[in-house]
Motif scaffolding. Structure first.
Motif, PDB file in Angstrom:
ATOM      1  N   LEU A 227       0.818  -1.211   0.000  1.00 17.26           N
ATOM      2  CA  LEU A 227       0.000   0.000   0.000  1.00 17.26           C
ATOM      3  C   LEU A 227       0.856   1.266   0.000  1.00 17.26           C
ATOM      4  CD1 LEU A 227      -2.731  -1.068   2.577  1.00 17.26           C
ATOM      5  CD2 LEU A 227      -3.093  -0.608   0.154  1.00 17.26           C
ATOM      6  N   GLU A 228       2.177   1.075   0.054  1.00 14.19           N
ATOM      7  CA  GLU A 228       3.136   2.184   0.056  1.00 14.19           C
ATOM      8  C   GLU A 228       2.980   3.088   1.274  1.00 14.19           C
ATOM      9  OE1 GLU A 228       2.928   4.184  -3.714  1.00 14.19           O
ATOM     10  OE2 GLU A 228       3.581   2.430  -4.841  1.00 14.19           O
ATOM     11  N   ARG A 229       2.611   2.466   2.405  1.00 13.91           N
ATOM     12  CA  ARG A 229       2.556   3.224   3.664  1.00 13.91           C
ATOM     13  C   ARG A 229       3.858   3.100   4.438  1.00 13.91           C
ATOM     14  NH1 ARG A 229      -2.212   5.201   5.380  1.00 13.91           N
ATOM     15  NH2 ARG A 229      -0.738   6.727   6.188  1.00 13.91           N
ATOM     16  N   VAL A 230       4.598   2.008   4.198  1.00 14.41           N
ATOM     17  CA  VAL A 230       5.871   1.816   4.883  1.00 14.41           C
ATOM     18  C   VAL A 230       6.907   1.270   3.908  1.00 14.41           C
ATOM     19  CG1 VAL A 230       4.707   1.300   7.081  1.00 14.41           C
ATOM     20  CG2 VAL A 230       5.416  -0.582   5.579  1.00 14.41           C
ATOM     21  N   GLU A 231       8.165   1.368   4.311  1.00 21.11           N
ATOM     22  CA  GLU A 231       9.269   0.790   3.542  1.00 21.11           C
ATOM     23  C   GLU A 231      10.086  -0.082   4.473  1.00 21.11           C
ATOM     24  OE1 GLU A 231      13.219   2.121   0.920  1.00 21.11           O
ATOM     25  OE2 GLU A 231      12.080   3.609   2.067  1.00 21.11           O
ATOM     26  N   VAL A 232      10.334  -1.311   4.072  1.00 23.90           N
ATOM     27  CA  VAL A 232      11.121  -2.242   4.878  1.00 23.90           C
ATOM     28  C   VAL A 232      12.576  -2.163   4.437  1.00 23.90           C
ATOM     29  CG1 VAL A 232      11.475  -4.641   5.551  1.00 23.90           C
ATOM     30  CG2 VAL A 232       9.149  -3.787   5.159  1.00 23.90           C
ATOM     31  N   LYS A 233      13.435  -1.752   5.374  1.00 26.06           N
ATOM     32  CA  LYS A 233      14.862  -1.669   5.086  1.00 26.06           C
ATOM     33  C   LYS A 233      15.561  -2.790   5.839  1.00 26.06           C
ATOM     34  CE  LYS A 233      14.890   3.363   4.413  1.00 26.06           C
ATOM     35  NZ  LYS A 233      15.491   4.650   4.831  1.00 26.06           N
ATOM     36  N   THR A 234      16.079  -3.754   5.080  1.00 21.47           N
ATOM     37  CA  THR A 234      16.724  -4.922   5.673  1.00 21.47           C
ATOM     38  C   THR A 234      17.842  -4.521   6.626  1.00 21.47           C
ATOM     39  OG1 THR A 234      16.248  -6.185   3.662  1.00 21.47           O
ATOM     40  CG2 THR A 234      17.867  -7.109   5.188  1.00 21.47           C
ATOM     41  N   GLY A 235      17.753  -5.075   7.820  1.00 21.88           N
ATOM     42  CA  GLY A 235      18.782  -4.802   8.815  1.00 21.88           C
ATOM     43  C   GLY A 235      18.605  -3.491   9.555  1.00 21.88           C
ATOM     44  N   SER A 236      17.597  -2.714   9.164  1.00 22.02           N
ATOM     45  CA  SER A 236      17.380  -1.418   9.790  1.00 22.02           C
ATOM     46  C   SER A 236      16.004  -1.326  10.452  1.00 22.02           C
ATOM     47  CB  SER A 236      17.544  -0.302   8.759  1.00 22.02           C
ATOM     48  OG  SER A 236      17.327   0.967   9.352  1.00 22.02           O
ATOM     49  N   GLY A 237      14.961  -1.742   9.737  1.00 22.08           N
ATOM     50  CA  GLY A 237      13.624  -1.672  10.307  1.00 22.08           C
ATOM     51  C   GLY A 237      12.567  -1.285   9.287  1.00 22.08           C
TER      52      GLY A 237
ATOM     53  N   TYR B  88      10.054   1.658   8.041  1.00 19.56           N
ATOM     54  CA  TYR B  88       9.934   3.111   8.115  1.00 19.56           C
ATOM     55  C   TYR B  88       8.651   3.599   7.438  1.00 19.56           C
ATOM     56  CZ  TYR B  88      14.754   3.147   9.736  1.00 19.56           C
ATOM     57  OH  TYR B  88      15.898   2.943  10.466  1.00 19.56           O
ATOM     58  N   VAL B  89       8.042   4.608   8.050  1.00 20.57           N
ATOM     59  CA  VAL B  89       6.798   5.175   7.538  1.00 20.57           C
ATOM     60  C   VAL B  89       7.097   6.083   6.352  1.00 20.57           C
ATOM     61  CG1 VAL B  89       4.798   6.624   8.077  1.00 20.57           C
ATOM     62  CG2 VAL B  89       5.726   5.067   9.813  1.00 20.57           C
ATOM     63  N   LEU B  90       6.300   5.940   5.290  1.00 18.77           N
ATOM     64  CA  LEU B  90       6.468   6.757   4.092  1.00 18.77           C
ATOM     65  C   LEU B  90       5.466   7.908   4.071  1.00 18.77           C
ATOM     66  CD1 LEU B  90       6.859   3.945   1.386  1.00 18.77           C
ATOM     67  CD2 LEU B  90       8.675   5.337   2.384  1.00 18.77           C
ATOM     68  N   GLU B  91       5.779   8.919   3.316  1.00 22.77           N
ATOM     69  CA  GLU B  91       4.836  10.015   3.090  1.00 22.77           C
ATOM     70  C   GLU B  91       3.654   9.446   2.318  1.00 22.77           C
ATOM     71  OE1 GLU B  91       3.554  13.691   3.777  1.00 22.77           O
ATOM     72  OE2 GLU B  91       5.699  13.325   4.107  1.00 22.77           O
ATOM     73  N   HIS B  92       2.449   9.671   2.826  1.00 22.54           N
ATOM     74  CA  HIS B  92       1.268   9.079   2.199  1.00 22.54           C
ATOM     75  C   HIS B  92       0.922   9.792   0.898  1.00 22.54           C
ATOM     76  CE1 HIS B  92      -2.204   6.721   1.686  1.00 22.54           C
ATOM     77  NE2 HIS B  92      -3.097   7.538   2.198  1.00 22.54           N
ATOM     78  N   LYS B  93       0.795   9.010  -0.183  1.00 26.17           N
ATOM     79  CA  LYS B  93       0.412   9.560  -1.479  1.00 26.17           C
ATOM     80  C   LYS B  93      -1.080   9.374  -1.656  1.00 26.17           C
ATOM     81  CE  LYS B  93       4.845   8.191  -3.479  1.00 26.17           C
ATOM     82  NZ  LYS B  93       5.504   7.353  -4.519  1.00 26.17           N
TER      83      LYS B  93
END
Length: 242
Positions: free
Chosen positions: A56-66, A68-73
């Motif tokens: 849904l492009e609400r978050v981004e999964v960064k391997t090894g980091s966590g 993260y919340v994205l700017e809502h489009k």
């Protein structure tokens, strides 16, 4: 099925937290373990919810980091197309495309169609094989307007977050049926039978749209149950009669 319905409620609850500002764009969501404890669900359920939020492009999964919340489009609501609308349109256009292609398809195109069936049966990137199957048929019509229409349908399917989530929930559970339906379409095209090709394509999309309805109903039912459970907990008298 219960777990699949449950993760949708988690998706909605996390979205509400994001929209409320508790987790603003750029912030990191709590670890999977903490989310599982907070929502009182299993970690696999949290993983399902995170996958849906990523689609849904609400978050981004960064391997090894966590996570993260994205700017809502926000989408332009005047032009939002649902998975149901898309599927109905595809059935109407691609049913006629199959009927036309039955009279114009070449032996080379039939061979390419058969190869996509082999790939689907073996599980070799079945989604890509599915897309190629439908585009080959559209090309075989020798009608560029039909090819353009079907190509646009696929662009919408691949770019609309809500459609991607809806299709992901049903297509991943029906690879065998999808392959069987594609085989029926192929056989009709191979026989140069326009009526059978149209019927097989309609049957394929009818099964898909019914699966979408079932998934939507299950999600709505789970939400009703969740709300009922919250109300029951709020007004329960069990502590008075225990």
């Amino acid at each position: 099925m219960k777990n699949r319905r449950l993760f949708w409620s988690i998706v909605e609850r996390i979205e509400k937290l994001i929209d409320s500002g508790q987790y603003p764009p750029g912030s990191r969501l709590p670890p999977e373990r903490e989310l599982a404890e907070s929502f009182e669900v299993s970690r696999p359920t949290i993983r399902e919810a995170i996958i849906a939020l990523e689609v849904l492009e609400r978050v981004e999964v960064k391997t090894g980091s966590g996570v993260y919340v994205l700017e809502h489009k926000k989408q332009n609501t005047e032009h939002v197309i649902s998975a149901f609308e898309l599927t109905q349109a595809r059935a109407l256009v691609e049913g006629e495309a199959a009927a036309l292609a039955a009279t114009t398809i070449s032996e080379e195109e039939l061979a390419r169609l058969k190869q996509t069936l082999v790939e689907m049966e073996k599980g070799i990137n079945p989604d890509a094989a599915d897309k190629e199957f439908h585009l080959i048929i559209s090309t075989a019509t020798r009608n560029n307007a039909i090819l353009m229409a079907v190509s646009e349908f696929w662009k919408l399917r691949d770019s609309s977050p809500s459609v991607k989530v809806a299709y992901k929930g049903v297509c991943s559970q029906s690879d065998e049926k999808r392959t069987e339906e594609h085989m029926d379409i192929y056989k009709a095209l191979e026989s140069r039978d326009s009526q059978a090709a149209r019927a097989a394509m309609h049957h394929h999309f009818n099964r898909l749209i019914n699966a979408l309805f079932e998934a939507s109903e299950a999600k709505a039912l789970e939400e009703v149950r969740r709300q009922t459970s919250q109300t029951r907990d709020l007004y329960s008298l069990s502590h008075l009669v225990s």
